[in-house]
Design an enzyme around this catalytic site. Structure first.
Site, PDB file in Angstrom:
ATOM      1  N   ASP A 174       0.865  -1.188   0.000  1.00  0.00           N
ATOM      2  CA  ASP A 174       0.000   0.000   0.000  1.00  0.00           C
ATOM      3  C   ASP A 174       0.894   1.228   0.000  1.00  0.00           C
ATOM      4  OD1 ASP A 174      -1.818  -2.068   0.399  1.00  0.00           O
ATOM      5  OD2 ASP A 174      -3.044  -0.908   1.814  1.00  0.00           O
ATOM      6  N   LYS A 178      -6.834   3.541  -3.374  1.00  0.00           N
ATOM      7  CA  LYS A 178      -7.261   3.476  -1.968  1.00  0.00           C
ATOM      8  C   LYS A 178      -7.483   4.889  -1.469  1.00  0.00           C
ATOM      9  CE  LYS A 178      -5.222   2.002   2.490  1.00  0.00           C
ATOM     10  NZ  LYS A 178      -4.096   1.275   3.114  1.00  0.00           N
ATOM     11  N   LYS A 185     -10.179   0.479  -2.550  1.00  0.00           N
ATOM     12  CA  LYS A 185     -10.037   0.187  -1.122  1.00  0.00           C
ATOM     13  C   LYS A 185     -10.320   1.428  -0.301  1.00  0.00           C
ATOM     14  CE  LYS A 185      -6.829  -1.261   2.518  1.00  0.00           C
ATOM     15  NZ  LYS A 185      -5.465  -1.736   2.861  1.00  0.00           N
TER      16      LYS A 185
END
Lengths: 325, 823
Positions: free
Chosen positions: A162, A225, A261
């Site tokens: 991430d 995300k 996300k």
């Protein structure tokens, strides 16, 4: 519409496309209209009873069970991983008629230095370890350090990375720099799947969110995300709506499916259902699995478990009946 | 299905709102009687009608079939209650309205379920939109009740108000009607729609619960032909407020013509939804959903004509189709349904008929693959492309979930297409460019314009139409004036006699006017009796002939007829001639007035300058104008000079108002603002009163002109020379050619042509009671606004009666432009 969207194997990753500034200039996000749609999504759709239980189980399988605190220790990470293996009490799953092996979280997400602990704790499962990276959460370190951090996490066994983007590139409109940065992250990730954290609250406008989403996808993001969880405001439905629309647009034009996300602030089962509704309505059923949808959270699991318990027993549950996350 | 299967399929399941409490309530209360004097009254007919759940086609309840006798009783009850209620202090009325709002909230869910059962609209809408807006409407008007004494000083309630509401928003329309009426101190007789009376029955219970005095609100259910008709024709009803179809609105206009009943009509629409290429298209798609698939498209302001810039049309249509596949049609009590049932079998048939017509005329129909329920009255969301403006479905209000699409190339063309309709209720404009969006909003003929939004409503914002969508506003301060009148108009306040007319000489000071006894033809007003100034000239050499022609398009033109009419003084002597205008002259004048519409775009400052200039040039010829009045009316010179002075002052007043009668900014609960803009009505036909030949004329011309209208004026036939003398004043005052057109001749036939003219937006008539009736009847042809005096003269010298906001309101219509913002 999409060229080649029929051709893409369902598990093929988004390889990215060249940066298209003309496309970027077409991005629009009318905030008031987006907020109106976001506000009515949860009032236009709802799931009850068996359907709700099923959807909550699905939400668990989309969960990136996360701990990103300064006081994380190997012990707390091991505890998290144990919960990841058994996210729902066995007797509840039995009552629901769902085999235990079907219900696992999508990933466990930790800081780089705890990756080995998590990898060890999850050995024997399919659950990947995700590492936040590139100077998470602010991303204010040099690019070579960011790339080195990604490489180190991959070496340590993280199968998902991430990354945080440089908000400065968005705020100064330097899309080429953003593209190059994310492209470099992607190369550094190698086989590991890359989720690009936009830190949407710090991008200031929904149009910036839309444009940053697009650039990250062009640069090869597997997921976009919303947030680090450390901003003043994290995952909100309006932001999610703009991102899902960007994902749809990207899919329609390139044929590649990118995941979403949301992370930060998703604590209740109801909120998780709202996000699933958003995905189903805006992107379709394909985006309802962990392959294309993740929720970054930890406490959420407790609430989902509580709701499932209520569904099974008909009584409201106390938290201490459910194992700690 | 097992949870595991559902886990895999991720389908939506049923999510029904329970109907049980509402059904129990119905079982306990039905059959429903009439509600008069806070009592349940059996209908005179002893008959009851069935109301049906359109989602099942099954009977829900039986409701009294009222008739004219019941309406008489209800009106009598309202009349008895009126003195007490209208004298109740605003604060006390506010307490009642506040209590109603609270009770609406207390019974919110029951009301929502009842509404869904009765009407077929999704529970999401009744729960989240209808009922909250109802409560908000009563709260908002509780506030106006509290403030009426200070904020509407000088106004009084009208009396007994007859209110007729439609079936598409049953309780919300009740609120829109009842709340302002009660707030302003009126009493009410309400007729709910035949198909959807049930929430009004629950409202009656709330009226009792809050202890509203008996007779203040009366509810008479039944067929339109029985109850509505009787209410419209009832002699003791002071006002009719109606929401419904344009055809019924037109019939009401005709039925009430000349009765003196005030009228507000909220009628049909075919509202444009204009999308420019720089819009946020995904948000546009949701806007389309809210525009035409809200309440099954049974919304008077539904954005039913999608106008898309050609460059993005294919993309947008593809997105709309994809979105339509996601719409869920079904049981309206299901919380996850987007589109419920059509209100009735008849309405469903009508939708089908029009859709078939569209296909026959060559439009391309598209419907999503999802199925409608078999039971009940359902119709799928429907999209027509390849639509041309000439097709029926592009012109006619379908009142169903049917969208027609057309494309445009330029903003200019968008505006032209958007305005190519007899209606003017609402419009929606989508663009990220504020310059474009606001420019287009200003040019759309519609009472409400939503920018990057659609179908937003709030009690603080006026709602109502332009053109054949009706007149009057509901909501906002602008809506209150539908329920009040200037206090001087009330009993005894009217001028008891006509003033400023020819009068018998009261004293010796002006005996000269009858003294010289000439019987011969006096031309040009130069041989003025009583005027020393001209005494020497008179009789020595003949005066130069002055023959006023008509004033059309800035030029003095001969009447088409080639005839002139004599103008006589009070003694019957001919003092001049004026052109005998006919219908062709009116036609030409209306065309000239349209050609001069740029006047509406002149800045208020510029218009003010011109009105000041008219006053200045009139003042320079004060004596001449005064003498002309003496000549025409035989009134004393001092009296005539006072009229000229008053006219100059009046011009100053409206010059002053030009840049001060502004709109307002409403603040509904959203991030953004609503601009309540006062726009000119358009081309106004004005028939002037006989009294005060100059002041009466200018008192009407000046406000209409000041607000940016262009005019066709018929001066007093009895004393037209003061008006025709104004030609030169207008010509020298930079009044643009065609802004004021004057056609002399017989008032009644000329005003009839104006009232029937479909390109005239309003007619003002100050003449006989019979003339007023004819004007109101004829105005129904295009539902133009009318302002008539029902034969009651005004004292034009009195500034309270002769000038002010009433005139400015008549000269304008309010457009509410919703501007949500936020980046």
């Amino acid at each position: 519409m999409a060229q080649g969207q029929e051709d893409q194997p369902r598990d093929e990753r988004n390889p990215g496309v060249p940066l298209d500034l003309g496309w970027l200039r077409e991005v629009r996000a009318n905030r008031s209209a987006v907020e109106r749609r976001a506000a009515t999504l949860p009032t236009r759709r709802t799931v009850k009873r068996e359907w709700q239980a099923a959807w909550l189980l699905r939400a668990i399988t989309c969960l990136d069970l996360t701990t990103l605190a300064g006081d994380d220790t190997p012990g707390t990470v091991r505890r998290l991983c144990a919960k990841a293996r058994h996210p729902v009490r066995s007797e509840l799953l039995e009552a629901l008629g769902v085999p235990e092996e079907r219900i696992q979280v999508a990933a466990v997400c930790v800081y780089h230095n705890l990756v080995p602990v998590a990898v060890a704790a999850l050995r024997g499962t399919q659950i990947p370890v995700a590492a936040v990276s590139t100077g998470f959460p602010a991303g204010q370190i040099a690019l070579d350090q960011k790339l080195a951090e990604i490489a180190a996490s991959v070496r340590a066994g993280a199968r998902e990375i991430d990354v945080v983007i440089s908000r400065a590139h968005v705020l100064t409109g330097n899309w080429q720099a953003l593209y190059d940065e994310v492209r470099a992250f992607r190369i550094a990730c190698g086989e590991a799947h890359m989720k690009t954290i936009l830190a949407t609250h710090e991008l200031a406008t929904l149009r910036n969110v839309g444009m940053a989403s697009l650039v990250c996808m062009m640069a090869g993001a597997d997921f976009i995300k919303t947030s680090t969880g450390k901003e003043a405001v994290n995952a909100t439905l309006p932001v999610g709506l703009v991102m899902t629309r960007a994902i749809r647009e990207y899919y329609e034009r390139t044929g590649y499916r990118v995941g979403l996300k949301p992370a930060g602030g998703i604590r209740s089962a109801k909120t998780a259902l709202d996000w699933l509704i958003l995905m189903k309505e805006e992107l379709g059923d394909e985006w309802l699995s962990g392959r294309l949808f993740r929720i970054g959270a930890s406490g959420l699991l407790s609430d989902i478990e509580r709701q499932l318990s209520y569904f099974v027993t008909g009584h409201y549950a106390a938290a201490h009946y459910n194992p700690l996350v | 299905m097992s949870i595991l299967e559902l886990f895999e399929s991720m389908e939506y399941g049923p999510a029904p709102e329970t109907a049980e409490p509402a059904l129990q309530w119905l079982a306990q209360h039905q059959p429903f009687d009439l509600f008069i004097n806070n009592r349940r009254v059996k209908p005179a007919s002893a008959q009851y009608l069935e109301t049906i759940n359109p989602a099942t086609g099954k009977v829900l309840a039986r409701v009294a079939a009222g008739n004219a006798a019941d309406v008489d009783a209800a009106v009598a009850a309202a009349r008895r209650a009126f003195p007490g209620w209208s004298k109740t202090p605003g604060h006390v009325r506010a307490r009642y309205l506040y209590a109603i709002a609270r009770h609406i909230q207390k019974h919110a869910r029951l009301l929502a379920v009842l509404e869904t059962l009765d009407n077929g609209k999704p529970i999401r809408e009744t729960r989240d939109i209808d009922i909250p807006l109802v409560a908000r409407h009563f709260y908002y008007h509780a506030g106006w009740s509290q403030l009426m004494e200070s904020e509407l000083a000088g106004y009084e309630p009208l009396g007994v108000v007859g209110q007729i509401i439609p079936w598409n928003f049953p309780l919300l329309m009740l609120a829109w009607k009842v709340a302002p009426a009660l707030a302003m101190g009126n009493t009410v007789v309400l007729k709910p729609a035949r198909y959807t009376p049930l929430t009004a029955m629950k409202f009656a219970e709330i009226v009792e619960e809050v202890g509203l005095p008996p007779g203040v609100v009366n509810i008479v259910t039944g067929e339109a032909g029985q109850v509505g008709e009787a209410l419209v024709r009832h002699p003791d009803v002071n006002k009719i407020a109606f929401t419904g179809s344009t055809e019924v609105g037109r019939a009401i206009r005709r039925a009430t013509a000349g009765s003196g009943k005030r009228l507000s009509l909220e009628l049909g629409g075919k509202s444009p939804f204009v999308v420019f290429e720089d819009a946020d298209l995904d948000s546009v798609v949701e806007g389309v959903v809210d525009a035409i698939w809200f309440n099954q498209g049974q919304v008077c302001c539904a954005g039913s004509r999608l106008l898309v810039q050609e460059s993005i049309a294919d993309r947008l249509i593809a997105k709309v189709r994809a979105r339509m596949e996601k719409l869920r049609v079904g049981d309206p009590l299901d919380k996850a349904i987007d589109i419920g049932a059509i209100v009735s079998e008849a309405q469903l048939r009508e939708i089908r008929r029009l859709v078939e017509r569209g296909v026959e005329e060559g439009a391309q129909l598209w419907q999503p693959s999802t199925a409608c329920p078999r039971e009940g009255y359902f119709f799928p969301p429907t999209l027509f492309t390849n639509v041309a403006p000439a097709m029926t479905i592009a012109q006619v209000e379908i009142f169903g979930p049917v969208l027609v699409t057309m494309t445009f190339r330029t903003p200019e063309e968008a505006v032209t297409l958007a305005n190519n309709t007899r209606y003017g209720l609402a419009a929606s404009v989508w663009s990220e460019n504020i310059n474009l969006a606001l420019d287009v909003a200003a040019r759309l003929q519609a009472g409400t314009v939503w920018i990057n939004a659609t179908n937003l409503f709030d009690a603080s914002c006026g709602f109502g139409g332009y053109r054949e969508s009706g007149f009057g506003r509901e909501g906002g301060k602008e809506g209150l004036y539908e329920y009040v009148r200037p206090r001087w108009e009330g009993a005894g306040g009217r001028a008891s006699r006509r003033r400023g007319l020819a009068e018998a000489p009261a004293s010796g000071e002006n005996k000269a006017q009858s003294g010289n006894g000439h019987a011969e033809h006096r031309s040009n007003g130069l041989a003025l009796a009583g005027s020393e100034v001209f005494a020497d000239l008179a009789g020595r050499i003949p005066p130069i002939d002055r023959t006023p022609k008509l004033f059309i398009g800035g030029r003095q033109v001969r009447p088409d007829s080639g005839y002139s009419l004599p103008v006589r003084d009070p003694q019957g002597m001919i003092i001049g001639q004026v052109g005998a205008g006919n219908r062709k002259d009116i036609r030409n004048a209306v065309e000239a007035a349209h050609a001069a519409r740029a006047w509406s775009g002149a800045s208020p400052h510029q218009r003010a300058q011109i009105l000041f200039y008219i006053a200045e040039n009139l003042a320079a010829r004060e004596q001449e104008f005064a003498l002309r009045l003496v000549q025409q009316t035989g009134r004393p010179y001092a009296d005539a000079a006072a009229e000229v002075q008053a006219a100059i002052a009046r011009l100053f007043s409206y010059a002053a108002w030009c840049d001060k009668f502004e709109g307002s900014i409403h603040r509904p609960p959203l991030r953004g603002m609503v601009l309540a803009v006062r726009e000119p009505v358009g081309v106004i036909g004005i028939a002037c009163p006989d009294e005060f030949p100059l002041l009466g004329f200018l008192s009407l011309v000046a406000p209409a002109l000041a607000m940016g209208n262009t005019l066709v004026v018929i001066p007093s036939p009895q004393a037209p020379l003061s008006a025709t003398d104004c030609y030169q004043v207008f010509e020298t005052s930079d009044v643009p050619a065609g802004a004021v057109n004057i056609v002399t001749g017989e008032r009644e036939p000329l005003v009839q042509v104006l009232a029937e003219h479909e390109d005239v937006e309003a007619v003002w008539y100050f003449g006989s009671a019979e003339g007023c009736k004819r004007v109101e009847l004829a105005a129904a042809s295009n539902m133009k606004r009318t302002w008539v005096n029902y034969g009651h003269p005004r004292d034009w010298l009195d500034p309270v009666q002769g000038e002010g906001e009433e005139f400015l309101r008549e000269a304008t219509q309010v457009k509410n432009i919703w501007v949500p913002y936020g980046e």
